[in-house]
Design a protein around this motif. Structure first.
Motif, short mmCIF file in Angstrom:
data_model
loop_
_atom_site.label_atom_id
_atom_site.label_comp_id
_atom_site.label_asym_id
_atom_site.label_seq_id
_atom_site.Cartn_x
_atom_site.Cartn_y
_atom_site.Cartn_z
N GLU A 160 65.33 14.54 19.03
CA GLU A 160 65.46 15.43 20.19
C GLU A 160 66.38 14.83 21.25
O GLU A 160 67.06 15.56 21.97
N GLU A 161 66.42 13.50 21.35
CA GLU A 161 67.27 12.84 22.35
C GLU A 161 68.75 12.93 21.98
O GLU A 161 69.61 12.98 22.86
N ILE A 162 69.04 12.95 20.70
CA ILE A 162 70.45 13.00 20.29
C ILE A 162 70.86 14.39 19.79
O ILE A 162 72.03 14.62 19.50
N LYS A 163 69.93 15.31 19.74
CA LYS A 163 70.23 16.66 19.25
C LYS A 163 71.40 17.30 19.99
O LYS A 163 72.25 17.94 19.35
N PRO A 164 71.53 17.16 21.33
CA PRO A 164 72.68 17.75 22.01
C PRO A 164 74.03 17.23 21.47
O PRO A 164 75.01 17.97 21.47
N ILE A 165 74.06 16.00 20.99
CA ILE A 165 75.29 15.44 20.42
C ILE A 165 75.65 16.22 19.15
O ILE A 165 76.81 16.62 18.95
N PHE A 166 74.67 16.47 18.30
CA PHE A 166 74.90 17.20 17.06
C PHE A 166 75.24 18.67 17.34
O PHE A 166 76.09 19.26 16.66
N LEU A 167 74.58 19.27 18.33
CA LEU A 167 74.89 20.66 18.68
C LEU A 167 76.32 20.79 19.21
O LEU A 167 77.04 21.73 18.86
N GLY A 168 76.73 19.84 20.04
CA GLY A 168 78.09 19.86 20.56
C GLY A 168 79.12 19.72 19.45
O GLY A 168 80.13 20.44 19.42
N LEU A 169 78.87 18.81 18.52
CA LEU A 169 79.78 18.63 17.39
C LEU A 169 79.81 19.90 16.53
O LEU A 169 80.88 20.35 16.13
N THR A 170 78.65 20.48 16.28
CA THR A 170 78.58 21.70 15.48
C THR A 170 79.38 22.82 16.14
O THR A 170 80.13 23.53 15.46
N GLU A 171 79.27 22.97 17.45
CA GLU A 171 80.04 24.00 18.15
C GLU A 171 81.54 23.75 17.98
O GLU A 171 82.31 24.68 17.74
N ASN A 172 81.96 22.49 18.10
CA ASN A 172 83.38 22.15 17.91
C ASN A 172 83.84 22.48 16.49
O ASN A 172 84.93 23.01 16.29
N LEU A 173 83.00 22.16 15.51
CA LEU A 173 83.35 22.43 14.11
C LEU A 173 83.46 23.93 13.84
O LEU A 173 84.38 24.39 13.17
N LEU A 174 82.50 24.69 14.36
CA LEU A 174 82.52 26.14 14.15
C LEU A 174 83.70 26.78 14.87
O LEU A 174 84.31 27.74 14.38
N GLU A 175 84.05 26.26 16.03
CA GLU A 175 85.24 26.74 16.76
C GLU A 175 86.50 26.46 15.95
O GLU A 175 87.38 27.32 15.82
N LEU A 176 86.61 25.26 15.40
CA LEU A 176 87.75 24.90 14.56
C LEU A 176 87.82 25.79 13.32
O LEU A 176 88.89 26.25 12.93
N GLU A 177 86.67 26.07 12.74
CA GLU A 177 86.62 26.95 11.58
C GLU A 177 87.09 28.36 11.93
O GLU A 177 87.76 29.02 11.13
N SER A 178 86.77 28.82 13.13
CA SER A 178 87.14 30.18 13.53
C SER A 178 88.63 30.32 13.85
O SER A 178 89.16 31.42 13.86
N ARG A 179 89.29 29.19 14.09
CA ARG A 179 90.74 29.18 14.36
C ARG A 179 91.42 28.21 13.42
O ARG A 179 91.83 27.13 13.83
N PRO A 180 91.52 28.57 12.16
CA PRO A 180 92.09 27.64 11.20
C PRO A 180 93.52 27.26 11.53
O PRO A 180 94.29 28.07 12.03
N VAL A 181 93.83 26.03 11.27
CA VAL A 181 95.18 25.52 11.46
C VAL A 181 95.89 25.62 10.12
O VAL A 181 95.40 25.08 9.13
N PRO A 182 97.03 26.33 10.07
CA PRO A 182 97.71 26.41 8.77
C PRO A 182 98.25 25.03 8.39
O PRO A 182 98.64 24.26 9.25
N PRO A 183 98.24 24.71 7.11
CA PRO A 183 98.75 23.43 6.68
C PRO A 183 100.24 23.30 6.99
O PRO A 183 100.97 24.28 6.96
N THR A 184 100.65 22.12 7.33
CA THR A 184 102.06 21.86 7.60
C THR A 184 102.81 21.80 6.30
O THR A 184 102.42 21.04 5.39
N PRO A 185 103.87 22.60 6.18
CA PRO A 185 104.62 22.54 4.91
C PRO A 185 105.33 21.19 4.78
O PRO A 185 105.69 20.58 5.79
N PRO A 186 105.51 20.74 3.56
CA PRO A 186 106.18 19.45 3.38
C PRO A 186 107.64 19.55 3.84
O PRO A 186 108.27 20.59 3.72
N LYS A 187 108.13 18.45 4.37
CA LYS A 187 109.52 18.40 4.81
C LYS A 187 110.40 18.16 3.58
O LYS A 187 110.10 17.33 2.75
N HIS A 188 111.47 18.92 3.53
CA HIS A 188 112.43 18.75 2.45
C HIS A 188 113.57 17.88 2.93
O HIS A 188 114.10 18.09 4.02
#
Length: 191
Positions: A160-188
């Motif tokens: 319970e003392e560290i739960k806010p840390i995990f909730l904050g990380l989960t929110e960041n992960l779900l936010e990242l999932e909702s805005r996917p970053v397209p992979p960078t194409p390889p440089k030729h």
């Protein structure tokens, strides 16, 4: 936000440490559910992903920490506390892949640093999420570990003392999932 949606790429978070009883999942999110023998499916395909029970999280802890301990044996550096690295580990039995941060925690309650791992578990069929977002995920983990290591330097605290840390990380992960970053194409390069 209090839960990881069932259809999310993210399947869980595990902080494991090698304590006096061996490799243990110290903190998990979602929280470990009690294991019941009668809830085992008759057909393996009925379970879509990792079941959040102690047995499964212990297996994840053993695998991730075994690799870290093995690396320690080959390290020529006496200052083992500085041995840190990231890895990607598959867990085919649970249909997840994880980005794992291996490190040692310097504590006030043990003579030697404690081997630990921090894992973000993702759907194995969508593991490209790890590779496409690796730098952002590493940053999330390092920020989380900075806070978490300070919380446990005098002993492992109640979830319970560290739960806010995990909730904050989960929110960041779900936010990242909702805005996917397209992979960078390889440089030729031209010859």
């Amino acid at each position: 936000m209090s839960e990881i949606p069932e259809d999310s790429i993210i399947k869980g978070i595990v902080f494991s440490a090698y304590d006096k009883r061996g490799p243990q999942p110290i903190y998990t999110y979602p929280k470990i559910i009690p294991y019941q023998f009668d809830d085992e499916p008759e057909i393996e395909e009925e379970v879509p992903f990792l079941k959040y029970n102690l047995r499964n999280f212990v297996q994840i802890s053993i695998k991730s920490l075994s690799l870290l301990i093995g690396e320690q044996l080959f390290s020529m550096d006496d200052d083992i506390v500085n041995l840190t690295y990231f890895g990607v580990l598959p867990y085919p039995d649970f249909r997840v892949t994880s980005l794992v941060y291996f490190h040692f925690i310097k504590t006030n309650f043990t003579e030697r640093p404690i081997a630990s791992t921090f894992s973000i578990l993702v759907d194995e069929n969508r593991r490209s999420f790890i590779y496409n977002n690796i730098e952002k995920l590493k940053s999330f983990i390092l920020n989380t570990i900075d806070v978490l290591d300070k919380k446990v330097e005098n002993g492992f605290v109640d979830f319970e003392e560290i739960k806010p840390i995990f909730l904050g990380l989960t929110e960041n992960l779900l936010e990242l999932e909702s805005r996917p970053v397209p992979p960078t194409p390889p440089k030729h390069t031209q010859h």
